[in-house]
Every structure is written in structure tokens, then in C-alpha cells.
Design an enzyme around this catalytic site. Structure first.
Site: not given
Length: 151
Positions: A71, A98
Site C-alpha cells: 500500500e 521529518h
């Protein structure tokens, strides 16, 4: 927030529970299927979920499968999507801080539903840090298949 969600058969049960969890938190949820635990080909449900995020129809997206690997791969093939494969709260936090992950992928067979809820909550609550991380995201976005070096 408007959140896209999609799964294959192996992520269907968690998708339904996470969808309810998101609604309880006040989010609008757009479900791209699948609608049962009958075997399906996951790209048929994951790609439309990712496209809704990339096209701005939804602010963020969640995809689910057995492991979440396939996925995440499908979602990340869509330009403008940064889908983090999350296996714990820390991976979700860092995916936002991040990488400014606008999607996450969760493996139903890899964790409890309680952990999945914690991952979703952390991903929703964590802001993007920007700074050096923004520069790196821009570098990722500049990479094209033609521009990638091969050995």
C-alpha cells in the site's frame, strides 16, 4: 480535516475502526474501499486514495493492508504523495516531523488496533519541522525516473 482512507481485504477491519475513530475526532472521512474482507487487488483502492490527497481533494490519507508495504509503495508512486509506512508511534511521529508525510500506511497483521489508533493520533498531532527537512523533501520531489542514476 478531510482524510482519505482506503484498504485491501487484509486491512478492511482496521479501516472501518479507524474511520469511526477519525469521525469521533471530528474529521471528515472519504472512504475509497474496499467494502469487505473478500480478496481484492489493493492498487485498485490505494491509488484513488493517494490521488485524492495529491489532487487536494483530501488533506491527508491513510491506507491499510496486511503488512502495509504494498500500500505504501502504490501510494508513493503518485506524485505529491509522501506515504510513511508506520509500525509504531515513533515511526508516525518522525514521518510527520521529518518527511511531512501526508499519508500513512498501516499493516493490520502487524499490530493491535490500539497501536493503530495511537499511530493515527500521533500522525495527526505532529507538526512538520521544516528547515533542513524541507530542503530534503524538495530534493526528493526534483528526482525523476530520467534523472535517477543507475549503476
Amino acid at each position: 480535516m478531510k482524510i482519505a482512507i482506503g484498504s485491501d481485504h487484509a486491512g478492511f477491519q482496521y479501516k472501518e475502526q479507524i474511520k469511526d475513530f477519525l469521525k469521533q475526532l471530528g474529521h471528515e472521512v472519504r472512504d475509497f474501499g474496499t467494502n469487505s474482507d473478500a480478496s481484492v487487488d489493493y492498487p485498485l483502492f490505494i491509488r484513488p486514495t493517494a490521488l485524492a490527497v495529491a489532487d487536494g481533494e483530501c488533506e491527508r490519507g491513510i491506507v491499510l493492508g496486511g503488512s502495509g508495504n504494498g500500500e505504501a509503495i502504490v501510494a508513493n508512486r503518485v506524485k505529491g504523495v509522501r506515504c510513511a509506512l508506520c509500525w509504531n508511534v515513533e515511526s508516525a511521529r518522525l514521518g510527520r516531523q521529518h518527511n511531512n508525510a501526508n499519508m500513512i500506511s498501516i499493516g493490520q497483521r502487524m499490530m493491535t488496533i490500539e497501536t493503530a489508533f495511537q499511530i493515527v493520533q500521533t500522525w495527526l498531532d505532529t507538526p512538520f519541522e521544516g528547515g533542513r527537512h524541507q530542503r530534503r523533501i524538495e530534493e526528493i520531489d526534483q528526482a525523476t525516473p530520467e534523472g535517477c542514476a543507475r549503476s
